[in-house]
Every structure is written in C-alpha cells, then in structure tokens.
Design a protein around this motif. Structure first.
Motif, PDB file in Angstrom:
ATOM      1  N   TYR A   1      59.355 -16.898 -85.058  1.00 39.99           N
ATOM      2  CA  TYR A   1      59.791 -17.948 -84.141  1.00 39.99           C
ATOM      3  C   TYR A   1      61.299 -18.136 -84.279  1.00 39.99           C
ATOM      4  O   TYR A   1      61.835 -18.231 -85.387  1.00 39.99           O
ATOM      5  N   LEU A   2      61.959 -18.174 -83.149  1.00 40.36           N
ATOM      6  CA  LEU A   2      63.393 -18.442 -83.096  1.00 40.36           C
ATOM      7  C   LEU A   2      63.618 -19.874 -82.627  1.00 40.36           C
ATOM      8  O   LEU A   2      62.733 -20.489 -82.030  1.00 40.36           O
ATOM      9  N   PHE A   3      64.813 -20.396 -82.871  1.00 39.30           N
ATOM     10  CA  PHE A   3      65.130 -21.713 -82.336  1.00 39.30           C
ATOM     11  C   PHE A   3      65.233 -21.641 -80.814  1.00 39.30           C
ATOM     12  O   PHE A   3      65.502 -20.575 -80.237  1.00 39.30           O
ATOM     13  N   ASP A   4      65.017 -22.772 -80.187  1.00 39.98           N
ATOM     14  CA  ASP A   4      65.058 -22.843 -78.723  1.00 39.98           C
ATOM     15  C   ASP A   4      66.352 -22.237 -78.192  1.00 39.98           C
ATOM     16  O   ASP A   4      67.436 -22.496 -78.726  1.00 39.98           O
ATOM     17  N   ASP A   5      66.227 -21.447 -77.145  1.00 41.31           N
ATOM     18  CA  ASP A   5      67.365 -20.897 -76.391  1.00 41.31           C
ATOM     19  C   ASP A   5      68.137 -19.816 -77.133  1.00 41.31           C
ATOM     20  O   ASP A   5      69.209 -19.399 -76.667  1.00 41.31           O
ATOM     21  N   THR A   6      67.624 -19.325 -78.251  1.00 38.98           N
ATOM     22  CA  THR A   6      68.350 -18.303 -79.008  1.00 38.98           C
ATOM     23  C   THR A   6      68.657 -17.083 -78.154  1.00 38.98           C
ATOM     24  O   THR A   6      69.816 -16.628 -78.089  1.00 38.98           O
ATOM     25  N   ILE A   7      67.656 -16.528 -77.492  1.00 39.47           N
ATOM     26  CA  ILE A   7      67.846 -15.311 -76.701  1.00 39.47           C
ATOM     27  C   ILE A   7      68.828 -15.559 -75.559  1.00 39.47           C
ATOM     28  O   ILE A   7      69.764 -14.776 -75.341  1.00 39.47           O
TER      29      ILE A   7
ATOM     30  N   HIS B   1      67.598 -20.762 -90.457  1.00 41.69           N
ATOM     31  CA  HIS B   1      67.904 -22.159 -90.100  1.00 41.69           C
ATOM     32  C   HIS B   1      68.985 -22.271 -89.021  1.00 41.69           C
ATOM     33  O   HIS B   1      69.421 -23.378 -88.701  1.00 41.69           O
ATOM     34  N   THR B   2      69.412 -21.136 -88.472  1.00 43.37           N
ATOM     35  CA  THR B   2      70.436 -21.160 -87.424  1.00 43.37           C
ATOM     36  C   THR B   2      69.927 -20.490 -86.160  1.00 43.37           C
ATOM     37  O   THR B   2      69.968 -21.082 -85.073  1.00 43.37           O
ATOM     38  N   LEU B   3      69.434 -19.280 -86.279  1.00 46.54           N
ATOM     39  CA  LEU B   3      68.804 -18.573 -85.162  1.00 46.54           C
ATOM     40  C   LEU B   3      67.298 -18.441 -85.404  1.00 46.54           C
ATOM     41  O   LEU B   3      66.487 -18.686 -84.509  1.00 46.54           O
ATOM     42  N   TRP B   4      66.962 -18.059 -86.597  1.00 47.74           N
ATOM     43  CA  TRP B   4      65.571 -17.780 -86.986  1.00 47.74           C
ATOM     44  C   TRP B   4      64.984 -19.049 -87.606  1.00 47.74           C
ATOM     45  O   TRP B   4      65.552 -19.587 -88.551  1.00 47.74           O
ATOM     46  N   ASP B   5      63.867 -19.531 -87.034  1.00 48.61           N
ATOM     47  CA  ASP B   5      63.290 -20.813 -87.449  1.00 48.61           C
ATOM     48  C   ASP B   5      62.576 -20.658 -88.785  1.00 48.61           C
ATOM     49  O   ASP B   5      61.359 -20.487 -88.853  1.00 48.61           O
TER      50      ASP B   5
END
Length: 229
Positions: free
Chosen positions: A108-114, A17-21
């Motif tokens: 799936y990661l949250f937008d802009d994580t990388i 819920h912070t980086l990993w969707d």
C-alpha cells in the motif's frame, strides 16, 4: 516556493512513511505471521507496544549503537516481554526472518503517490534515499510499481552510514550528479530527512501530520507537492 529561489533539478524522497505506507503494510505482515504461528496477542495490542519500541531501536541503529541483527531481535523481544508473552529465541528469530520476507509483499502506498510521481518525473530527476535495509527496500519499490520513477536508489547500507549523517547525502548527490542547492529532500523524519538534508546544503520538505512550528515547508499530503514543485 522553491521555484522562485533557484532552479530545482533533483528531488530525493525517503521511502518508508513517505511514499510507502509502512504502518499499514507492517500491520498486515504481522497479522499473517501471527496467524501462521498461532500467536494469540490481538494485533492492535501488539502494535501499540511494538511501535515505540521499534522507533527506539531504529534510533539506536541510526546512531550506530546497535547492529541490524540486534535491532531485528530486540525490538521483538522487548515487545513480547512488555506484554508478558513468553516467546522463545527460536520464535523471535523466526518472526524476525518472516517479517523481512513477507513485508515487501504488502504494498500500500500513500494516497496520490503514483499521480504525484507521474507529475514530478516530467520536471525533475527523482531519487530515493533510505535508511531501510537494502534487500527489502528494492523489493518494496519494485513490487509497489514505483521503482521506474527513480534514477538512483541510495540506501544507508550501501553508503556505510545512516541519515542524518552528511555522508549519506553527499554520496547521493554525487551518485545523481546533483548540486546541493538545486536539490530537495522530501521525508517524514525531521531529524533524519529534513535536518540531514539542510545540514548538507539541500532544501527540504517535511511530510508530517504534526505541526512542529519549524521553519521548513511542511506538507500533510503528497498532493501538496504540486503547489511547491
């Protein structure tokens, strides 16, 4: 904000819920299992019932009122019961095992994580503190391609207690060789991540879409971290 107060050297991230969707990946996992087991409940109807039940059992688990096996079983049983769907113990146990096995395969990661992690890794030491199950969390990090950004991965299972218990944060700080006043925790849970960190002498940033009118810094997108760090 933090730049002006004291030199920050370490950033600790929550994972789910912070980086990993988590919500998106969890839905895809249940979809696969339901198809394989020919469970006819519409997935959105199932999740509407499951999500609050899951949150309830995670709170009990965080408070050491139930064990991991009970969390995995009863969150499913209570959901199926509420939907009047007859699910045998064998089916519930199978779904519980398959869920843990399949979940790390959806990443799936949250937008802009990388992009944000690439920006931050050049300025800070990055670490993970998570209440998630150890055997799953490391797979999530590896398969999503973000494991390389973090120097230390601290799970509640390896500490023996769960966030917001101060022992988790003390252990993480010791493992990283970090001082609390030079460290920031970033996470979605106000209770577990934010207050847990603050009560341990750290600073915190709350990643949340809800404006809770609290006194800590809140972001609604990861990209906003560039403004503060």
């Amino acid at each position: 904000m933090f730049r002006e107060e004291v030199e920050i050297k370490h950033l600790f991230f929550d994972l789910d819920h912070t980086l990993w969707d988590f919500d998106r990946n969890s839905k895809l996992t249940f979809q696969r299992i339901f198809e394989e087991q020919q469970i006819t409940i519409p997935i959105d109807e199932f999740l509407e019932a499951y999500i609050p039940v899951n949150l309830k059992y995670w709170r009990l688990y965080r408070e050491d009122k139930i064990e991991k096996t009970s969390l995995r079983y009863y969150r499913l049983k209570e959901t199926f019961d509420s939907l009047k769907y007859i699910a045998s113990d064998n089916l519930i146990n199978l779904i519980s095992e398959e869920y843990i096995r399949y979940l790390p395969n959806f990443n799936y990661l949250f937008d802009d994580t990388i992009e944000v992690l690439q920006y931050l890794e050049n300025k800070y030491h990055l670490h993970i503190i998570t209440n998630g199950f150890e055997e799953v969390q490391n797979l999530k990090l590896e398969k999503s391609g973000i494991h390389k950004f973090f120097k230390h991965i601290i799970t509640s299972e390896c500490v023996g207690v769960k966030k917001p218990n101060p022992k988790v944060f003390e252990f993480a700080l010791g493992k990283a060789g970090a001082k609390a006043h030079q460290s920031v925790m970033i996470g979605d849970s106000y209770e577990a991540d934010v207050m847990g960190a603050i009560n341990s002498g750290m600073k915190a940033i709350h990643f949340s879409q809800e404006d809770k009118k609290n006194e800590v810094q809140r972001i609604t997108t990861l990209m906003e971290l560039k403004k503060y760090l």
